[in-house]
Design a protein around this motif. Structure first.
Motif, short mmCIF file in Angstrom:
data_model
loop_
_atom_site.label_atom_id
_atom_site.label_comp_id
_atom_site.label_asym_id
_atom_site.label_seq_id
_atom_site.Cartn_x
_atom_site.Cartn_y
_atom_site.Cartn_z
N GLN A 90 4.55 0.34 2.04
CA GLN A 90 5.08 1.04 3.22
C GLN A 90 5.23 2.54 2.94
O GLN A 90 4.95 3.37 3.80
CB GLN A 90 6.43 0.45 3.64
N THR A 91 5.66 2.88 1.74
CA THR A 91 5.81 4.30 1.39
C THR A 91 4.46 5.01 1.41
O THR A 91 4.33 6.12 1.94
CB THR A 91 6.45 4.45 0.00
N LEU A 92 3.45 4.35 0.86
CA LEU A 92 2.10 4.93 0.88
C LEU A 92 1.58 5.05 2.32
O LEU A 92 0.97 6.05 2.69
CB LEU A 92 1.15 4.06 0.06
N LEU A 93 1.84 4.03 3.13
CA LEU A 93 1.39 4.05 4.52
C LEU A 93 2.08 5.18 5.29
O LEU A 93 1.45 5.88 6.10
CB LEU A 93 1.68 2.71 5.19
N ASP A 94 3.37 5.38 5.03
CA ASP A 94 4.10 6.47 5.68
C ASP A 94 3.48 7.82 5.33
O ASP A 94 3.39 8.72 6.18
CB ASP A 94 5.57 6.46 5.27
N LEU A 117 1.51 2.44 12.87
CA LEU A 117 1.14 1.35 11.98
C LEU A 117 2.25 1.06 10.96
O LEU A 117 2.88 1.98 10.42
CB LEU A 117 -0.16 1.71 11.25
N ALA A 118 2.49 -0.23 10.71
CA ALA A 118 3.48 -0.66 9.72
C ALA A 118 2.88 -1.77 8.87
O ALA A 118 1.84 -2.35 9.21
CB ALA A 118 4.75 -1.13 10.42
N VAL A 119 3.53 -2.07 7.77
CA VAL A 119 3.06 -3.12 6.86
C VAL A 119 4.23 -4.00 6.46
O VAL A 119 5.37 -3.54 6.37
CB VAL A 119 2.37 -2.50 5.61
N LEU A 131 -0.84 -8.61 2.18
CA LEU A 131 0.01 -7.75 2.99
C LEU A 131 -0.46 -7.89 4.44
O LEU A 131 -1.65 -8.08 4.70
CB LEU A 131 -0.11 -6.28 2.55
N ARG A 132 0.47 -7.80 5.37
CA ARG A 132 0.14 -7.91 6.79
C ARG A 132 0.42 -6.58 7.48
O ARG A 132 1.54 -6.05 7.41
CB ARG A 132 0.96 -9.02 7.44
N LEU A 133 -0.59 -6.03 8.16
CA LEU A 133 -0.42 -4.82 8.95
C LEU A 133 0.00 -5.18 10.37
O LEU A 133 -0.21 -6.31 10.82
CB LEU A 133 -1.73 -4.03 8.99
N VAL A 165 -5.64 -7.24 -0.31
CA VAL A 165 -5.68 -8.38 0.61
C VAL A 165 -4.85 -8.04 1.84
O VAL A 165 -3.63 -7.86 1.75
CB VAL A 165 -5.15 -9.66 -0.07
N LEU A 166 -5.54 -7.92 2.99
CA LEU A 166 -4.87 -7.49 4.22
C LEU A 166 -5.10 -8.47 5.35
O LEU A 166 -6.16 -9.08 5.47
CB LEU A 166 -5.40 -6.12 4.64
N GLY A 167 -4.09 -8.58 6.19
CA GLY A 167 -4.19 -9.34 7.42
C GLY A 167 -3.49 -8.57 8.53
O GLY A 167 -3.00 -7.45 8.31
N GLY A 168 -3.46 -9.15 9.70
CA GLY A 168 -2.80 -8.53 10.84
C GLY A 168 -1.67 -9.39 11.36
O GLY A 168 -1.23 -10.34 10.69
N PRO A 169 -1.19 -9.12 12.56
CA PRO A 169 -0.07 -9.88 13.12
C PRO A 169 -0.46 -11.26 13.65
O PRO A 169 0.42 -12.08 13.92
CB PRO A 169 0.41 -8.98 14.27
N SER A 170 -1.74 -11.52 13.78
CA SER A 170 -2.19 -12.81 14.31
C SER A 170 -2.20 -13.87 13.21
O SER A 170 -1.85 -13.60 12.06
CB SER A 170 -3.58 -12.69 14.93
#
Length: 201
Positions: A90-94, A117-119, A131-133, A165-170
């Motif tokens: 989250q810190t990196l995304l910010d 965008l948040a994680v 991690l889920r975006l 490894v990334l996913g979304g809200p679905s």
């Protein structure tokens, strides 16, 4: 006749003089335009985060000259928090969402990561490193997803093999991504992926 020869001789001498000076005649006005701007994609050495700050400095990937270039940020995470993958992510995304500083803008840096965008951590059944975006990764701008993947790959947010490894809200399965030299050079290309990673049973 002599007068005509004299005129021709003078004209020839004038042409020779112009050619000797390197001047080319033209009947069309020439506008060379502004001098080409130089985009170095380099920043001066940044100051440390503030007196008494502890931890390690962060590094994020921004877009510059149609490539991904690492940039050091003054924000720091305490060493005892480095094992918290979601906190690091989250810190990196910010940092990726922030508008580049004046110095970064002058050097040609931009970011395509959306401010909203948040994680969050992976849900039950996801792989341990998932991690889920808040948006589906495939719905993000190509440059933005490349920025996130390469930024996470060089941090504690990545898995042991440096994959992300990334996913979304679905409920769609998460996918594994890799940051390669080719992706950094051409972030508009299709991201190297490890394919869908099914929930563990």
């Amino acid at each position: 006749m002599k007068r005509r020869l004299t005129r021709l001789t003078a004209l020839a001498a004038l042409c020779a003089a112009l050619a000797g000076c390197g001047i080319r005649t033209t009947s069309v006005p020439v506008d060379a335009g502004a001098a080409p701007s130089r985009v170095p994609c380099e920043l001066s050495e940044q100051e440390p985060a503030g007196e008494g700050a502890t931890g390690v400095p962060l590094q994020v990937y921004l877009v510059c000259g149609a490539q991904l270039v690492p940039v050091d940020r003054a924000v720091r995470i305490p060493e005892e928090k480095l094992s918290d993958r979601v906190r690091v992510a989250q810190t990196l995304l910010d940092e990726l969402k922030k508008e580049p500083s004046d110095e970064e803008k002058q050097a040609g840096f931009t970011t395509d990561v959306r401010e909203t965008l948040a994680v969050s951590r992976g849900r039950k059944g996801d792989p341990r490193d998932a991690l889920r975006l808040s948006s589906e990764p495939e719905d993000l701008p190509t440059h933005a997803l490349a920025q996130i993947v390469c930024t996470y790959a060089d941090s504690a947010a990545a898995g042991p093999d440096r994959s992300v490894v990334l996913g979304g809200p679905s409920d769609n399965p998460v996918r594994g991504y890799q940051c390669t030299a080719a992706l950094k050079a051409r972030p508009e290309s299709v991201l190297p992926t490890l394919g869908e990673i099914r929930p563990s049973r």
